[in-house]
Design an enzyme around this catalytic site. Structure first.
Site, PDB file in Angstrom:
ATOM      1  N   GLU A   1       0.796  -1.226   0.000  1.00 10.29           N
ATOM      2  CA  GLU A   1       0.000   0.000   0.000  1.00 10.29           C
ATOM      3  C   GLU A   1       0.834   1.285   0.000  1.00 10.29           C
ATOM      4  O   GLU A   1       0.783   2.086   0.938  1.00 10.29           O
ATOM      5  CB  GLU A   1      -0.966   0.005   1.195  1.00 10.29           C
ATOM      6  CG  GLU A   1      -1.945  -1.150   1.153  1.00 10.29           C
ATOM      7  CD  GLU A   1      -3.015  -1.095   2.234  1.00 10.29           C
ATOM      8  OE1 GLU A   1      -4.001  -1.834   2.108  1.00 10.29           O
ATOM      9  OE2 GLU A   1      -2.875  -0.319   3.207  1.00 10.29           O
TER      10      GLU A   1
ATOM     11  N   GLU B   1      -5.222  -8.779   0.750  1.00 11.25           N
ATOM     12  CA  GLU B   1      -5.894  -8.539   2.035  1.00 11.25           C
ATOM     13  C   GLU B   1      -7.376  -8.349   1.784  1.00 11.25           C
ATOM     14  O   GLU B   1      -7.761  -7.636   0.870  1.00 11.25           O
ATOM     15  CB  GLU B   1      -5.394  -7.258   2.744  1.00 11.25           C
ATOM     16  CG  GLU B   1      -3.998  -7.315   3.290  1.00 11.25           C
ATOM     17  CD  GLU B   1      -3.566  -5.981   3.935  1.00 11.25           C
ATOM     18  OE1 GLU B   1      -4.443  -5.204   4.380  1.00 11.25           O
ATOM     19  OE2 GLU B   1      -2.356  -5.736   3.977  1.00 11.25           O
TER      20      GLU B   1
END
EC number: 3.2.1.21
Length: 446
Positions: free
Chosen positions: A166, A351
């Site tokens: 991220e 995720e």
């Protein structure tokens, strides 16, 4: 009974990150990370929580891997702490740090669990932050050096690698919103970080090609499912901006097409380095897969008074304990969209999961039906994307364990395994047993 079967060889996994679970941040010669210093600064983390103990995985790693094995989960995505390996960020290698991860990798392989290693999941060595961290162009060299140490020490056994987790969160939440380490609020620094994250990623991929001959390497992005508040052109444009800025295009457009997305440039050209385009050819290093993280959806509208002229509209939808709206079709949308826009050779959901206010019942169990419902709905939507040709190769639940949820501290529980922080006792939640069954059946039973 209707069973949604997944392709043969589909990889079912669980995910964690070093600072969120390990504890013992300074043990055995490790250097300080920016999350160590940030969490130890009063006011940054809810309840003054820090990662000093976390899930004590540094000492209980064996027990945690045994839980993964017991659940029958086939893959484990975890991250390596940069300051454990290079306490000063560059230079001297800390053998005890290598030893810790070697034990984890060897134990996983003995048990037939595939390791997916994230090179960077937010715990930058504090020594490098003192030199400017992600805002310093030299970080591409520092990251290449760190990556090389990992590839040379673990690349014989670890074949699946992720450069960055991220990077949008690293750059924007850490350097513009100031909510994550290093806690800065400077838009120029934030966009320099975006650019240097891309440069560092590409350098690591290049080193990987030289050192690990038979592995795969990719990168992981956060994503939201943005929908317009109305059919008005300005709201539809707000959605396009949010997708390009907040989701994978901010990074995949440079990697695949050699420039930032159109609406991002319109908004942020002045904040990027003057001659950023000179770096684009090296940023276009080929990757083997894209990892997508997905949790939630958002209704957005044009708002002339808001930063970037976009604001969120709250909906009357079920929400998780994070206040995040539950929109399962968003995972289908993001999978279809990445194929349509960039067509990566392979995709993983790296995720997906939810925080709820879990409690241990009198029977000693954790009955988290809400998390089962969440996971079932999202896995079903991922299955639908596969039926429509998306090359989705695996799915990782966030998270194996309840853990240190960054600025939220220990107040939010994402695990399929409950952690009693006072005793460090682990209790597999109902969702853990449910997920184990999904893995065993390689699919969902309706």
């Amino acid at each position: 009974m209707n069973v949604k079967k997944f392709p043969e060889g589909f990889l079912w996994g669980v995910a964690t990150a070093s600072y969120q679970i390990e504890g013992s941040p300074l043990a055995d010669g490790a250097g300080m990370s920016i999350w160590h210093t940030f969490s130890h600064t009063p006011g940054n983390v809810k309840n003054g929580d820090t990662g000093d103990v976390a899930c004590d995985h540094y000492n209980r790693w064996k027990e945690d891997i045994e839980i993964i094995e017991k659940l029958g989960v086939k893959a484990y995505r975890f991250s390596i702490s940069w300051p454990r390996i290079l306490p000063e960020g560059t230079g001297r290698v800390n053998q005890k740090g290598l030893d810790f991860y070697n034990r984890i990798i060897d134990t996983l392989l003995e048990k037939g669990i595939t390791p997916f290693v994230t090179i960077y999941h937010w715990d930058l060595p504090f020594a490098l932050q003192l030199k400017g961290g992600w805002a310093n162009r030299e970080i591409a060299d520092w990251f290449a050096e760190y990556s090389r140490v990992l590839f040379e020490n673990f690349g014989d056994r670890v074949k699946n690698w992720i450069t960055l987790n991220e990077p949008w969160v690293v750059a924007i939440v850490g350097h513009l919103y100031g909510v994550h380490a290093p806690g800065m609020r400077d838009i120029y620094v934030a966009f320099r970080a975006v650019h240097n994250l891309l440069r560092a990623h590409a350098r690591a991929v290049k080193v990987f090609r030289e050192t690990v001959k038979d592995g795969k390497i990719g990168i992981v992005f956060n994503n939201g499912y943005f929908e317009p508040a109305s059919e008005k052109e300005e709201d539809i444009r707000a959605v396009r901006f949010m997708h390009q800025f907040n989701n994978y295009p901010l990074f995949l457009n440079p990697i695949y097409r050699g420039d930032y997305p159109e609406l991002v440039l319109e908004f942020a050209r002045e904040y990027l380095p003057e001659n950023y385009k000179d770096d684009m050819s090296e940023i276009q290093e080929k990757i083997d897969f894209v990892g997508l993280n997905y949790y939630s959806g958002h209704l957005v509208k044009f708002d002339p008074d808001a930063p970037a002229k976009v604001s969120f509209v709250e909906r009357d939808l079920p929400k998780t304990a994070m206040g995040w709206e539950i929109v399962p079709e968003g995972i289908y949308w993001i999978l279809k969209k990445v194929k349509e826009e960039y067509n990566p050779p392979e995709v993983y959901i790296t995720e997906n999961g939810a925080a709820f206010d879990d409690v241990v019942s009198e029977d000693g169990r954790v009955h988290d039906q809400n998390r089962i419902d969440y996971l079932k709905a999202h896995i079903g939507q991922a299955w639908k994307a596969i039926q429509e040709g998306v090359p989705l190769k695996g799915y990782f639940v966030w998270s194996l364990l309840d853990n240190f949820e960054w600025a939220e501290g220990y107040s939010k529980r994402f695990g399929i395994v409950y952690v009693d922080y006072s005793t460090q006792k682990r209790i597999v939640k109902d969702s853990g047993y449910w997920y184990s069954n999904v893995v065993k059946n390689n699919g969902l039973e309706d």
